[in-house]
Design a protein around this motif. Structure first.
Motif, PDB file in Angstrom:
ATOM      1  N   GLY A  71     -22.236  -6.110  49.060  1.00 60.71           N
ATOM      2  CA  GLY A  71     -22.207  -5.966  47.611  1.00 60.71           C
ATOM      3  C   GLY A  71     -23.362  -6.597  46.875  1.00 60.71           C
ATOM      4  O   GLY A  71     -23.502  -6.398  45.661  1.00 60.71           O
ATOM      5  N   LEU A  72     -24.213  -7.330  47.568  1.00 61.30           N
ATOM      6  CA  LEU A  72     -25.339  -7.963  46.898  1.00 61.30           C
ATOM      7  C   LEU A  72     -26.326  -6.878  46.431  1.00 61.30           C
ATOM      8  O   LEU A  72     -26.798  -6.074  47.229  1.00 61.30           O
ATOM      9  CB  LEU A  72     -26.046  -8.926  47.855  1.00 61.30           C
ATOM     10  CG  LEU A  72     -27.188  -9.765  47.275  1.00 61.30           C
ATOM     11  CD1 LEU A  72     -26.680 -10.669  46.162  1.00 61.30           C
ATOM     12  CD2 LEU A  72     -27.852 -10.592  48.378  1.00 61.30           C
ATOM     13  N   ALA A  76     -24.036  -1.940  37.668  1.00 63.14           N
ATOM     14  CA  ALA A  76     -23.438  -0.856  36.895  1.00 63.14           C
ATOM     15  C   ALA A  76     -24.492   0.176  36.513  1.00 63.14           C
ATOM     16  O   ALA A  76     -24.210   1.378  36.478  1.00 63.14           O
ATOM     17  CB  ALA A  76     -22.746  -1.417  35.653  1.00 63.14           C
ATOM     18  N   GLU A  77     -25.709  -0.275  36.226  1.00 61.09           N
ATOM     19  CA  GLU A  77     -26.810   0.634  35.870  1.00 61.09           C
ATOM     20  C   GLU A  77     -28.039   0.262  36.709  1.00 61.09           C
ATOM     21  O   GLU A  77     -28.962  -0.401  36.228  1.00 61.09           O
ATOM     22  CB  GLU A  77     -27.122   0.540  34.379  1.00 61.09           C
ATOM     23  CG  GLU A  77     -25.947   0.945  33.481  1.00 61.09           C
ATOM     24  CD  GLU A  77     -26.306   0.831  32.005  1.00 61.09           C
ATOM     25  OE1 GLU A  77     -27.312   0.141  31.682  1.00 61.09           O
ATOM     26  OE2 GLU A  77     -25.602   1.415  31.180  1.00 61.09           O
ATOM     27  N   ASP A 121     -25.712   1.669  43.195  1.00 64.64           N
ATOM     28  CA  ASP A 121     -24.307   1.867  42.851  1.00 64.64           C
ATOM     29  C   ASP A 121     -23.749   2.945  43.766  1.00 64.64           C
ATOM     30  O   ASP A 121     -24.372   3.312  44.770  1.00 64.64           O
ATOM     31  CB  ASP A 121     -24.118   2.199  41.364  1.00 64.64           C
ATOM     32  CG  ASP A 121     -24.750   3.522  40.958  1.00 64.64           C
ATOM     33  OD1 ASP A 121     -25.230   4.268  41.855  1.00 64.64           O
ATOM     34  OD2 ASP A 121     -24.770   3.827  39.747  1.00 64.64           O
ATOM     35  N   ASN A 122     -22.566   3.513  43.423  1.00 60.15           N
ATOM     36  CA  ASN A 122     -21.924   4.478  44.310  1.00 60.15           C
ATOM     37  C   ASN A 122     -22.746   5.729  44.546  1.00 60.15           C
ATOM     38  O   ASN A 122     -22.669   6.337  45.617  1.00 60.15           O
ATOM     39  CB  ASN A 122     -20.560   4.882  43.739  1.00 60.15           C
ATOM     40  CG  ASN A 122     -19.547   3.756  43.871  1.00 60.15           C
ATOM     41  OD1 ASN A 122     -19.820   2.739  44.508  1.00 60.15           O
ATOM     42  ND2 ASN A 122     -18.383   3.936  43.273  1.00 60.15           N
ATOM     43  N   THR A 123     -23.518   6.136  43.559  1.00 59.77           N
ATOM     44  CA  THR A 123     -24.262   7.388  43.689  1.00 59.77           C
ATOM     45  C   THR A 123     -25.762   7.187  43.829  1.00 59.77           C
ATOM     46  O   THR A 123     -26.482   8.150  44.081  1.00 59.77           O
ATOM     47  CB  THR A 123     -23.995   8.280  42.455  1.00 59.77           C
ATOM     48  OG1 THR A 123     -24.337   7.552  41.274  1.00 59.77           O
ATOM     49  CG2 THR A 123     -22.521   8.673  42.414  1.00 59.77           C
TER      50      THR A 123
END
Length: 248
Positions: A71-72, A76-77, A121-123
């Motif tokens: 997660g490092l 969010a953006e 991020d996820n995408t």
């Protein structure tokens, strides 16, 4: 296992995968090893020079013995963020970490494994995929060698100032007498310049029947600054050897 896992599992991505390796035992070692994460603050403090800030992120040990920071770098953006400079410093009782990677020039000034953390991020996956990095743990002056292991001790000094040289790489090498297998022993000097080096293998002999063995012990502070001396065993087993570092 992929370094980047999409969608809900992308939080498992780690920008660095570190493998602590016991250089004396020649095996991966994660038990008893602490990895401390820091981030470089390039905005600087009162002196405007910047500095390293300790982080609370704890390393996760994988079943394969890797240390990772899942997660490092997750943002969010991520498109609005820039890569950040991080480093990991290791601690293990009796050991001193060797931070240059295999094949890289040694420098006593290196005090951690440095790397860039890219936002994602996820995408939006990170710009660079992480790969495992071996971090060798060398026996220190307090290393608990098993009974019967032959060691020599001494100190690394600056030849001009006589000041102790901390974190110098001290090493010796050769070939075994029977099958000519290459061997290599190494350690790092401590904060006072002191070192204790194991010599488990046979040194050079003038004749096959002589008992005297000679070893070339070398110390390096950085490229271009090094020193060496010859150690004769068993005659000099109890001597405090002094290796002088000078410009080469």
């Amino acid at each position: 296992m992929s370094a980047f896992l999409p969608l809900a599992r992308s939080a498992l991505y780690s920008p660095v995968w570190l493998v602590p390796f016991d250089d004396h035992a020649r095996r991966v070692r994660s038990a008893g090893v602490e990895a401390r994460l820091e981030r470089f603050d390039d905005e600087g403090g009162s002196d405007g020079q910047g500095g390293w800030l300790p982080l609370d992120d704890r390393a996760v040990r994988t079943p394969s013995g890797h240390l990772a920071f899942p997660g490092l770098g997750r943002r969010a953006e991520p498109w609005a963020a820039r890569p950040e400079r991080h480093r990991v410093r290791f601690e293990a009782a009796g050991y001193q970490p060797l931070y240059p990677a295999d094949g890289e020039p040694f420098s006593a000034a290196l005090v951690g494994v440095e790397f860039l953390v890219y936002p994602y991020d996820n995408t939006n996956p990170p710009a660079v995929e992480a790969s495992p990095r071996l971090v060798r743990l060398l026996p220190g002056t307090a290393f608990p060698y098993p009974p019967g292991v032959r060691t020599v001790r001494g100190v690394v000094l600056d030849a001009a100032t006589r000041a102790p040289v901390a974190n110098a790489l001290v090493e010796a090498g050769g070939r075994t007498g029977q099958d000519l297998t290459p061997w290599h022993e190494r350690t790092l000097s401590d904060a006072t310049g002191a070192f204790r080096l194991a010599l488990r293998w046979e040194g050079e002999k003038a004749t096959e029947n002589t008992t005297e063995e000679t070893f070339l012990v070398e110390a390096t502070e950085r490229p271009g600054r090094a020193g060496s001396l010859t150690v004769r065993l068993p005659q000099e087993a109890e001597r405090r050897h002094v290796i002088e570092i000078r410009e080469q």
